[in-house]
Each structure stands twice: as structure tokens, then as C-alpha cells.
Design an enzyme around this catalytic site. Structure first.
Site, PDB file in Angstrom:
ATOM      1  N   GLU A  28      38.178  80.169 -29.698  1.00 34.45           N
ATOM      2  CA  GLU A  28      37.549  81.145 -28.807  1.00 34.45           C
ATOM      3  C   GLU A  28      37.077  80.427 -27.548  1.00 34.45           C
ATOM      4  OE1 GLU A  28      34.048  84.590 -28.726  1.00 34.45           O
ATOM      5  OE2 GLU A  28      34.389  83.426 -30.547  1.00 34.45           O
ATOM      6  N   ASN A  73      33.757  87.397 -29.712  1.00 38.95           N
ATOM      7  CA  ASN A  73      32.981  88.197 -28.772  1.00 38.95           C
ATOM      8  C   ASN A  73      33.494  88.067 -27.341  1.00 38.95           C
ATOM      9  OD1 ASN A  73      31.439  88.789 -30.998  1.00 38.95           O
ATOM     10  ND2 ASN A  73      29.640  87.652 -30.340  1.00 38.95           N
ATOM     11  N   ASN A 173      37.381  93.180 -31.479  1.00 35.28           N
ATOM     12  CA  ASN A 173      36.589  92.267 -32.292  1.00 35.28           C
ATOM     13  C   ASN A 173      35.211  92.847 -32.568  1.00 35.28           C
ATOM     14  OD1 ASN A 173      35.850  89.393 -33.300  1.00 35.28           O
ATOM     15  ND2 ASN A 173      34.261  89.843 -31.805  1.00 35.28           N
ATOM     16  N   GLU A 174      34.836  92.925 -33.834  1.00 32.42           N
ATOM     17  CA  GLU A 174      33.469  93.273 -34.263  1.00 32.42           C
ATOM     18  C   GLU A 174      32.883  94.442 -33.469  1.00 32.42           C
ATOM     19  OE1 GLU A 174      30.987  89.786 -34.390  1.00 32.42           O
ATOM     20  OE2 GLU A 174      32.163  88.863 -35.995  1.00 32.42           O
ATOM     21  N   TYR A 245      30.255  84.798 -43.039  1.00 38.69           N
ATOM     22  CA  TYR A 245      29.624  83.501 -42.816  1.00 38.69           C
ATOM     23  C   TYR A 245      28.504  83.324 -43.841  1.00 38.69           C
ATOM     24  CZ  TYR A 245      31.986  83.411 -38.270  1.00 38.69           C
ATOM     25  OH  TYR A 245      32.928  83.406 -37.272  1.00 38.69           O
ATOM     26  N   GLU A 293      37.569  85.651 -39.750  1.00 38.44           N
ATOM     27  CA  GLU A 293      36.473  84.737 -39.430  1.00 38.44           C
ATOM     28  C   GLU A 293      35.740  84.437 -40.730  1.00 38.44           C
ATOM     29  OE1 GLU A 293      33.742  85.506 -36.228  1.00 38.44           O
ATOM     30  OE2 GLU A 293      35.291  86.463 -34.995  1.00 38.44           O
ATOM     31  N   GLN A 355      35.229  77.969 -36.299  1.00 31.24           N
ATOM     32  CA  GLN A 355      36.356  77.856 -35.387  1.00 31.24           C
ATOM     33  C   GLN A 355      37.058  76.527 -35.619  1.00 31.24           C
ATOM     34  OE1 GLN A 355      35.325  78.820 -31.299  1.00 31.24           O
ATOM     35  NE2 GLN A 355      34.077  80.562 -31.917  1.00 31.24           N
TER      36      GLN A 355
END
Length: 505
Positions: A28, A73, A173-174, A245, A293, A355
């Protein structure tokens, strides 16, 4: 020493094929992942395009197969056109997602060339935050159409005669997160994703599309978000994302070490929702789960310390962001999460460790021309990606259990196996902090046994980390006794992760 842990693997009970895309990663435009990470023109190892050869060598060693790009993001405010054309003419922009300045020195052309050289399949994300159907279609046409249109000919003018041929695309994304630029309700996003998917398929029917699922399992809209999005996009997308996460509560290490249980349940819940909705892709198969992710991340520190500092400061280029230093404990948890992903290969179609470099990453670089080096978490990923091929086998584990505050009683030793022709691989994670155990592993008749263990190094503790020039935490050989009865016996220290490989007779 606890009583022995007995593990048996029925190598005839073959399950799903392990998808090679399970070993994906994520780059990213955030912090020092791109700039001063993979790309540093002044570094001694930099190639003609400014990419670090020492980092690329470690990426190949890591064994990643797919790379998600450019966010995250970041993508929800990104204009892809900024990153193409002559570098000197590209605009400099403010990146609101990470309160940084984006130079656009690296864009689609540069990154795709780097990924190709590193042996990575690009998984491109489109901006459905500030943009929509037209911009997604434009990027696809620019990237994949051969020639003869304004956009495809613009690509050729910019130096790429042949199409990029990108197959994998993320639809935003999200978008459920209120922190996300262009945050939407499930209905708003579901319809936008469906219309974008339909348009993209009109242009290139061969694309594979990933709809954005919930940002995490704890979101108040989790479940209903997936149901709504899937009802809009069924028949148009191939996968739906899961983001996961995990971090340690200093007062509850046992629950952290059992994070694989939480991930397994999360995947199971999403799979149940897919089945409940009856959501299938364009090919008629059930929509896959893209865990695009996942990692260990100290989010508490980020939210309490780092985020306020970043978002009240200036607009730096490539600032240090979430450069967590990973411990032995973190490495064992990453290894156990890999065990879960492999076990759920029946539903998980791909996964991306987030990442790749510097930002909560297995690879770190030092600024100012310094070295690149491996974090503790590098090793379970690299060892698994290199060996976990073929079909999944679910071993039977008979041994101690440990009590956890979040997940109840869990096996002290977690295990999964894969069989590929005459090769069998067994992965083990030992979650106990204080007690060792002896393992008795029944694989049937085998030969050429080799095993490595990742655990606390001599003179260290469970919080030991690696650093440039001091990679103390690394796999070491594990001695395995092959008994006259064919049973493999070896000691398993507390807090350990093991990869064992053998040949079947």
C-alpha cells in the site's frame, strides 16, 4: 513436561487443494512500504527504475505469490491517472487516508514491472470511495485492452505496448468503516460494487472480482453487511473479503496464541452467510473468501499513540507508520494463522499478509541506505509457502488443552498437513508458554524426514525480536527420531512453530 501429544495423519483422507494464492501479500502507498521500502533510488542496490534489489531478493525468498495494490485505505482517495505518464509531469497530492504527501513517483507501470520481476501476480484495487463505475472501467481498459482506444493507446504511449493482463481486482476497500474515505452503507456499497462489476465484466469477462466484506469481525454491521453486499453482487463477483488483525493483551497471552481459533470461526461465519444467501460467482460456484488483509498488529498503540501524532502533524513523504517490531510470540501466532488458512482451503480462495515491507511487515529496511532484514514473522510464512502444496489433511491431535479467556479451551498443539504426490508436510504450533511436550507423529511409512523449529533463541525470551544485523530469531534444525514402529518422535519446546517434511513410502 506435559504428557505426550499424539498426532495422526490419515494421508488418504485428502481434502481441498491448497490455493497458491493463499500466500499473497500487500503493498500500500502507506508509510515506508513503497517509498524507502521497495523503492529507494539512492540505495546502493537500486536498479534503473529505483527499486531495491536486496528487498526484491527477500521478497522472492518469502515466497509470496500475489500482491494487492495500491491499498488499503489509500485507494479510496486515489486517482490512478496520477501514477501514469512521464514521472516529472505527475502531480503531487495530499493523501488524506494516511496524512501524507504522495509524489506518484511509483504508479501502475513501475509497480507492475516490479511485481513481474518479483514473481508476483498483481491484485489491483479500484477506488469506490471518491470515484465509481466509470473510473473503475477506465482503469481496466487502460490496463487490459490491447490497443485502438484512447485509454489503451495512452498506455502504449506511456511505454507498455502489451496489456498488463491483470486478472484480480478488488472493488474498493473497507467501505463499511467510518474511517474510510467515501464510507457507505451496505446498500450503497453493494449497488455500487454490483454496477462496477457489471461494467468491468462487459469490458473484460475474464476478470476475477473481490467484493469488500466487513473491515473486521467486531464491526457492528458484521454479518448483515455481508448478506446485503452478497445479495447485490451475487453472480457478478468471485470472492468476498475478510480482514483480520490480532494483537496481544499483555494480561491474556493465551488468547493471543489462540488467534487461529478466532480466525477459523470468522471464516466459518462468513462461509455460512455465503451459503445462507446462496451467493455464487459467474461460474456458478460458491463465492470464495479472500482474506486479503491479515496479520498481527499492535492496534492499541496505533490508536492511542501513533495515530494522534500522525494526524495532527504535517504532511510528510513516506513517514514511519506502524513499523511494529515482531517477537517470537508474534511469529508463532503468524504460523498458527497460516495453519488455519490452510485448514480452511475449502472456502478460502486467497489471502494476503498485510503488508510486505516496513508497515507491519515481515521485511524491514533501514532508511538512509541501510540494510534490509527479516522480521521474526518472515520465517513461518516463507517456510509454509515453500512446502504447503497439494491437498489438505486434517490431523487428529490428542494432547493437552489450554484455557483461554476469549476462545474457551483450545488444543495446546495445533496442526495441519498437506500431501503432494509422495511429499507430506506437517505444520505445528505449540501454544503453551511454560511447558514442553513430546510429540508422537504417525504419518505411516515415510523416509527422508527433515524438520525445523522456530522458538525462543538461547539467551532470549518470548519477547525477543530481530533487527538489522541481528536476526536472533530464525528456524533451527529439529532432531526427529524415526521409531521401529514408524512413529516420528521429537521434543516440542514451549512457544514453538514447526515445519516437518517427509517422503511417503
Amino acid at each position: 513436561m506435559t504428557s505426550p501429544t499424539r498426532i495422526s495423519v490419515d494421508r488418504t483422507a485428502l481434502g481441498a487443494e491448497v490455493p497458491r494464492r493463499l500466500f499473497g501479500t500487500f503493498v500500500e502507498h502507506m508509510g515506508r512500504c513503497v517509498y524507502d521500502g521497495i523503492h529507494s533510488p539512492d540505495h546502493a542496490t537500486a536498479d534503473g527504475a529505483g527499486f531495491r534489489a536486496d528487498v526484491q531478493e527477500l521478497v522472492r525468498e518469502l515466497g509470496a505469490t500475489v500482491v494487492r495494490y495500491p491499498g488499503g485505505n489509500f485507494v479510496s482517495g486515489y486517482r490512478w491517472e496520477d501514477g501514469v505518464g512521464p514521472s516529472a509531469e505527475r502531480p503531487v497530492r495530499l493523501d488524506a487516508a494516511w496524512h501524507s504527501t504522495e509524489t506518484n513517483e511509483v504508479g501502475l507501470h513501475e509497480f507492475a514491472d516490479w511485481a513481474d520481476a518479483a514473481g508476483l501476480e498483481v491484485m489491483e484495487a479500484v477506488n469506490l470511495g471518491t470515484r465509481g463505475v466509470a473510473e473503475a472501467a477506465d482503469l481496466l481498459e487502460y490496463a487490459n485492452h490491447p490497443s485502438g482506444t484512447a485509454l489503451s493507446d495512452r498506455r502504449r504511449t506511456n511505454g507498455r505496448e502489451e496489456p498488463f493482463g491483470i486478472r484480480l481486482w478488488c472493488l474498493g476497500n473497507e467501505m463499511d468503516g467510518p474511517w474510510q474515505i467515501g464510507h457507505k452503507t451496505a446498500d450503497e456499497y453493494g449497488r455500487l460494487a454490483a454496477e462496477s462489476a457489471r461494467m468491468m465484466r462487459f469490458l473484460d469477462p475474464s476478470v476475477e472480482l473481490v467484493a469488500a466484506g466487513s473491515s473486521n469481525h467486531e464491526m457492528p454491521t458484521f454479518g448483515e453487511w455481508e448478506r446485503t453486499v452478497l445479495r447485490h453482487t451475487a453472480g457478478l463477483v468471485d470472492h468476498i473479503s475478510v480482514h483480520a488483525y490480532y494483537e496481544e493483551d499483555p494480561s491474556d497471552a493465551a488468547s493471543f496464541l489462540a488467534s487461529g481459533v478466532a480466525l477459523d470461526r470468522y471464516i466459518g461465519e462468513v462461509a455460512d452467510i455465503i451459503d445462507e444467501v446462496g451467493a455464487t460467482g459467474p461460474d456458478g460456484r460458491a463465492i470464495g473468501i479472500s482474506v486479503d488483509e491479515w496479520n498481527v498488529w499492535n492496534q492499541t498503540r496505533w490508536n492511542e499513540v501513533d495515530k494522534p501524532r500522525v494526524f495532527t502533524g504535517d504532511w510528510p513523504i513516506a513517514p514511519r507508520l506502524i513499523e511494529d517490531d515482531y517477537t517470537v510470540t508474534d511469529a508463532v501466532v503468524v504460523g498458527s494463522l497460516l495453519i488455519t488458512l490452510i485448514r480452511r482451503s475449502d472456502r478460502v480462495s486467497m489471502a494476503n499478509l498485510a503488508q510486505l515491507v516496513n508497515v507491519i511487515a515481515p521485511i524491514r529496511t533501514e532508511p538512509g541506505g541501510g540494510a534490509a532484514w527479516r522480521q521474526t514473522t518472515f520465517h513461518p510464512f516463507a517456510l509454509t509457502a515453500a512446502a504447503a502444496t497439494g491437498r489438505v489433511v486434517h490431523p487428529r491431535v490428542d494432547g493437552a488443552t489450554i484455557d483461554t479467556a476469549r476462545h474457551g479451551a483450545v488444543d495446546a498443539v495445533d496442526a495441519v498437513a498437506t500431501v503432494d504426490g509422495d511429499a507430506v508436510t506437517v505444520l505445528l504450533a505449540h501454544r503453551e508458554l511454560d511447558a514442553a511436550t513430546d510429540v508422537e507423529l504417525d504419518l505411516g511409512a515415510v523416509t527422508d524426514v527433515e524438520a525445523v523449529v522456530l522458538t525462543i533463541p538461547d539467551g532470549g525470551d518470548r519477547h525477543t525480536t530481530n533487527a538489522a544485523g541481528a536476526e536472533r530469531v530464525a528456524p533451527v534444525a529439529l532432531s526427529v527420531e524415526v521409531g521401529a514402529d514408524g512413529i516420528l518422535r521429537f521434543p516440542l519446546p514451549p512457544l514453538a512453530w514447526v515445519r516437518l517434511r517427509a517422503r511417503l513410502r
